[in-house]
Each structure stands twice: as structure tokens, then as C-alpha cells.
Motif scaffolding. Sequence first.
Motif, mmCIF file in Angstrom:
data_model
loop_
_atom_site.group_PDB
_atom_site.id
_atom_site.type_symbol
_atom_site.label_atom_id
_atom_site.label_comp_id
_atom_site.label_asym_id
_atom_site.label_seq_id
_atom_site.Cartn_x
_atom_site.Cartn_y
_atom_site.Cartn_z
ATOM 1 N N SER A 178 -3.430 -2.288 8.929
ATOM 2 C CA SER A 178 -3.533 -1.173 7.984
ATOM 3 C C SER A 178 -3.876 -1.570 6.554
ATOM 4 O O SER A 178 -4.507 -0.809 5.823
ATOM 5 C CB SER A 178 -2.221 -0.376 7.991
ATOM 6 N N ASN A 179 -3.458 -2.747 6.124
ATOM 7 C CA ASN A 179 -3.747 -3.182 4.759
ATOM 8 C C ASN A 179 -5.038 -3.996 4.652
ATOM 9 O O ASN A 179 -5.304 -4.574 3.599
ATOM 10 C CB ASN A 179 -2.583 -4.021 4.202
ATOM 11 N N ALA A 180 -5.818 -4.028 5.705
ATOM 12 C CA ALA A 180 -7.032 -4.850 5.706
ATOM 13 C C ALA A 180 -7.976 -4.523 4.545
ATOM 14 O O ALA A 180 -8.454 -5.444 3.869
ATOM 15 C CB ALA A 180 -7.756 -4.721 7.040
ATOM 16 N N PRO A 181 -8.266 -3.249 4.251
ATOM 17 C CA PRO A 181 -9.175 -2.976 3.131
ATOM 18 C C PRO A 181 -8.638 -3.484 1.796
ATOM 19 O O PRO A 181 -9.387 -4.043 0.985
ATOM 20 C CB PRO A 181 -9.301 -1.451 3.146
ATOM 21 N N LEU A 182 -7.336 -3.285 1.571
ATOM 22 C CA LEU A 182 -6.740 -3.718 0.309
ATOM 23 C C LEU A 182 -6.696 -5.237 0.211
ATOM 24 O O LEU A 182 -7.016 -5.817 -0.836
ATOM 25 C CB LEU A 182 -5.337 -3.138 0.182
ATOM 26 N N GLN A 183 -6.302 -5.895 1.286
ATOM 27 C CA GLN A 183 -6.284 -7.357 1.314
ATOM 28 C C GLN A 183 -7.677 -7.921 1.055
ATOM 29 O O GLN A 183 -7.848 -8.879 0.305
ATOM 30 C CB GLN A 183 -5.769 -7.852 2.669
ATOM 31 N N THR A 184 -8.680 -7.305 1.666
ATOM 32 C CA THR A 184 -10.062 -7.740 1.459
ATOM 33 C C THR A 184 -10.443 -7.582 -0.009
ATOM 34 O O THR A 184 -11.146 -8.424 -0.578
ATOM 35 C CB THR A 184 -11.013 -6.919 2.347
ATOM 36 N N SER B 298 1.122 -2.834 6.452
ATOM 37 C CA SER B 298 1.608 -2.205 5.237
ATOM 38 C C SER B 298 2.586 -3.133 4.521
ATOM 39 O O SER B 298 3.472 -3.719 5.142
ATOM 40 C CB SER B 298 2.295 -0.882 5.586
ATOM 41 N N TYR B 299 2.398 -3.270 3.213
ATOM 42 C CA TYR B 299 3.190 -4.200 2.408
ATOM 43 C C TYR B 299 3.142 -5.613 3.002
ATOM 44 O O TYR B 299 4.108 -6.362 2.959
ATOM 45 C CB TYR B 299 4.638 -3.713 2.271
ATOM 46 N N ASP C 22 0.090 -16.435 -12.786
ATOM 47 C CA ASP C 22 -0.572 -16.026 -11.548
ATOM 48 C C ASP C 22 0.358 -15.197 -10.674
ATOM 49 O O ASP C 22 0.178 -15.128 -9.468
ATOM 50 C CB ASP C 22 -1.040 -17.256 -10.768
ATOM 51 N N ASN C 23 1.322 -14.541 -11.294
ATOM 52 C CA ASN C 23 2.360 -13.889 -10.510
ATOM 53 C C ASN C 23 2.003 -12.459 -10.123
ATOM 54 O O ASN C 23 2.829 -11.567 -10.098
ATOM 55 C CB ASN C 23 3.694 -13.888 -11.273
ATOM 56 N N ILE C 24 0.749 -12.236 -9.797
ATOM 57 C CA ILE C 24 0.310 -10.968 -9.244
ATOM 58 C C ILE C 24 -0.795 -11.294 -8.244
ATOM 59 O O ILE C 24 -1.424 -12.363 -8.308
ATOM 60 C CB ILE C 24 -0.176 -10.001 -10.343
ATOM 61 N N LEU C 25 -1.040 -10.400 -7.346
ATOM 62 C CA LEU C 25 -1.852 -10.681 -6.168
ATOM 63 C C LEU C 25 -3.270 -11.168 -6.465
ATOM 64 O O LEU C 25 -3.792 -12.026 -5.762
ATOM 65 C CB LEU C 25 -1.930 -9.411 -5.312
ATOM 66 N N PHE C 26 -3.908 -10.611 -7.473
ATOM 67 C CA PHE C 26 -5.303 -10.965 -7.743
ATOM 68 C C PHE C 26 -5.575 -11.150 -9.232
ATOM 69 O O PHE C 26 -6.722 -11.315 -9.632
ATOM 70 C CB PHE C 26 -6.243 -9.888 -7.174
ATOM 71 N N VAL C 27 -4.536 -11.135 -10.029
ATOM 72 C CA VAL C 27 -4.662 -11.321 -11.473
ATOM 73 C C VAL C 27 -4.032 -12.651 -11.841
ATOM 74 O O VAL C 27 -2.903 -12.939 -11.443
ATOM 75 C CB VAL C 27 -3.963 -10.182 -12.242
#
Length: 394
Positions: free
Chosen positions: A145-151, A91-92, A377-382
Motif C-alpha cells: 500500500s505504501n509503494a507510491p509514497l516509498q517510491t 501502511s506506515y 538526516d532525521n526525516i525520510l527524504f530530507v
Amino acid sequence: MSKRVSTSLLVVASVLASLLVVGSVSQQAGAAPAAFVHPGVLVSRAQLDHIRSQVNSGAQPQTQAYQAMMSDGLLSQSRAPHPWSVVECGSYSNPNYGCTDERQDALAAYGNALAWYITQNATYAKKAISIMDAWSATITSHTNSNAPLQTGWAGSVWPRAAEIIRYTYGGGWANLSRFATMLRNVYLPVVIKGSNSNGNWELTMMEAAVGISVFLDDKASYDTAMAKYMLRVPAYVYLSSDGALPKTAPGGPTTRDGIISYWQGQSTFVNGLTQETCRDFTHTGYGIASISDVAETSRIQGNDLYTGDIGTRLRYALGFQAQYELGAAVPSWLCGGSVKRGLGPVTEVGYNALAYRLGNVMTNTHTLVMNNRPAGDNILFVAWETLTHGDQPN
């Protein structure tokens, strides 16, 4: 059989046929095209050509955005990728075993792919390939726990880079099939399942699934992902036409109390409020970003979602969040009179489509877009969306 009964049966049959037609049309709303357009994940060849033309002529906003991207450490040609076999993200992102490395390497590959197309310097294409090769040779799974989101985060970015390289670089990519296998086996099975967590999870996962499906020319997975997306967006952004309560996605809460709890305790609903507005604007921004990105990929693939319900919800979501991100006083009925700002650089794609191309007046969103330029690029995927979508006519 009497004439009355026969007539009744015909009426029932007609109604059922109508329902089937309506259902078929609904299912086709986000369906895969007869043939996928390549490159076609978030940016098209026409858009890439416009970017290159703008930079070559010194035009704005692309030139400043390009210079900012090229000075970013992610595009350093001495930067080495850091692949992990198992990326473990709690998480986080705590613990963080490869989480940041994966996200940054995916962004680096995408940035180098953009740099290749703009400059036509093969050094950047080779760098992007080397990053993608390093990961496709190494990664096997995501855990914790964050595996789906990280993926979903990384899986949203990899196909953007891969599409540009595969379809515009003629220098060869020996391990292309291995990279495709990585997306097919490590990423797609996870993200295609969706999520019953906060809406930004499933939206990001569907962005990844849509992009990967385009790269793999996988129409079945594309249809599955788009179907989930078409249900999740109305369950994430409220419109007054929804009624007294927001819509819910499959598996979501169904009671009034359950819905209010899921919407972070908010009980007054207005156009543009999102399921996570009263959580914080950062996570809301993740959701808005993926709504925009999927709509953009869908438009490239021949189905313009901006002109229908999805576009209306996105327009209201951008405007509603933008006014408070800009500092407007928060009324007492909204989030208890206080919001946590920090929307992030997520406005360019949606604003460009809805305001610049379609002509909608979006005053607050326009101000926020201008304040954020050039978006980096200062966001995780944007990343670098002023460069790719600022005043983009294509």
C-alpha cells in the motif's frame, strides 16, 4: 451574414483566443527550460561551491553542519548498501521489507556525494557510486500500500546524489546508464501518476518526478510533474484569497462536507493552514519539504516560483506551523484546540529562499530554523539542509 452576427463571432473568437493565451501562460508556469541546468536537483554548482568555500574557511552555519554530516553513520566508509529486488512497504512501512534500507542508502549516496564535492576526495564519490550501483543492479519494483509514497521518498533523493556525481566527478561512472534506466523504469512510471491520497503523497511523488526528469533530461515528464505540483500546492496550503473553502486538486472532494473531511475536520480556514495541519505536523512537514524542494529545483532550472503564488503559500505555511511548533497556545477553532507537533527539519530551504534571499520577515520561522540547526538526516527524504541551504546566497 449580418454585420451584428459577424461582430458577435469576432468577439467570441477574441474571448476564446484570450482564454487560450491564458491557458498557455498557466501551463508554462512550471515548464521545463530549453536546456536543463546540471547539477540541478535541489543544489546547483554555485551552491555547492559556496558550501565548500564556507567549510574550507570554517564559516557557519556550514562548518558545524558539515561536521555533523560527516559524523553520521550513513557516511561511514565501512557501511555496506542493502539493496532489495522488491521493496515491500505497507501502511506506515509495515511490513518493512527493504523500505528503511532503500531510504537510508539513498541518503547515504547523497551524503557521500556532498562529501565528495566539499572535500574533493574521490573516496566519497566512489562510495556514492557503489551504493547507487548496488541498487541499480538489483531493484525491480515497489509493492504494497505504501509503494507510491516509498517510491517518492527514495526517488526524491537518488537524483540529488546522481546529479552531483555525474556532473562534478571526473573519475568515471561505468554503470551510469544502468542507474538512469532504474530511475526511468522503476521510479518514474510510479511517481508521475500522482496520488489522490493526503497531499504530502503527491507532493513527494512530484518532487521525485521533477528530480528524475532533470537527471534524465526528460522535458515531457518534467512538464507533467510540474503541472501536477502547480495544482497540488494551492490544494494543500490555504490562502484567504481562495474563498470560503480551500481549493481542490483534480480528483479531490468537491462538496463542502467532503472538503472539510479531507482537511481533517477543520472548518475554519486561515492563511497558512494546510490540508494535514490537523492530522499532525509530521506529515505536514513532509508536504512543506516537497513544496520547498520542488520550488528550489525549479529556481535552479530558471523559473523562480518563490516570487509568486507558490512562494506566498509556502511563506504562510511555514509561519503558521512554526508558531505552534514553538509552543504558541492553540485556539479552540484550530484542530479542536490541540495539535500534534513534530514538524521536523523541513524549514531551511523555504526560509532561505523567502527570507534570506528575498527579504521577507519571517520571525517565527527564523526562530524555528535557528532552533533546528544544524538540521540532520532525521526525516525520510530530507537531509543536511543547513549544510546545503543555510544562509545560502546562490
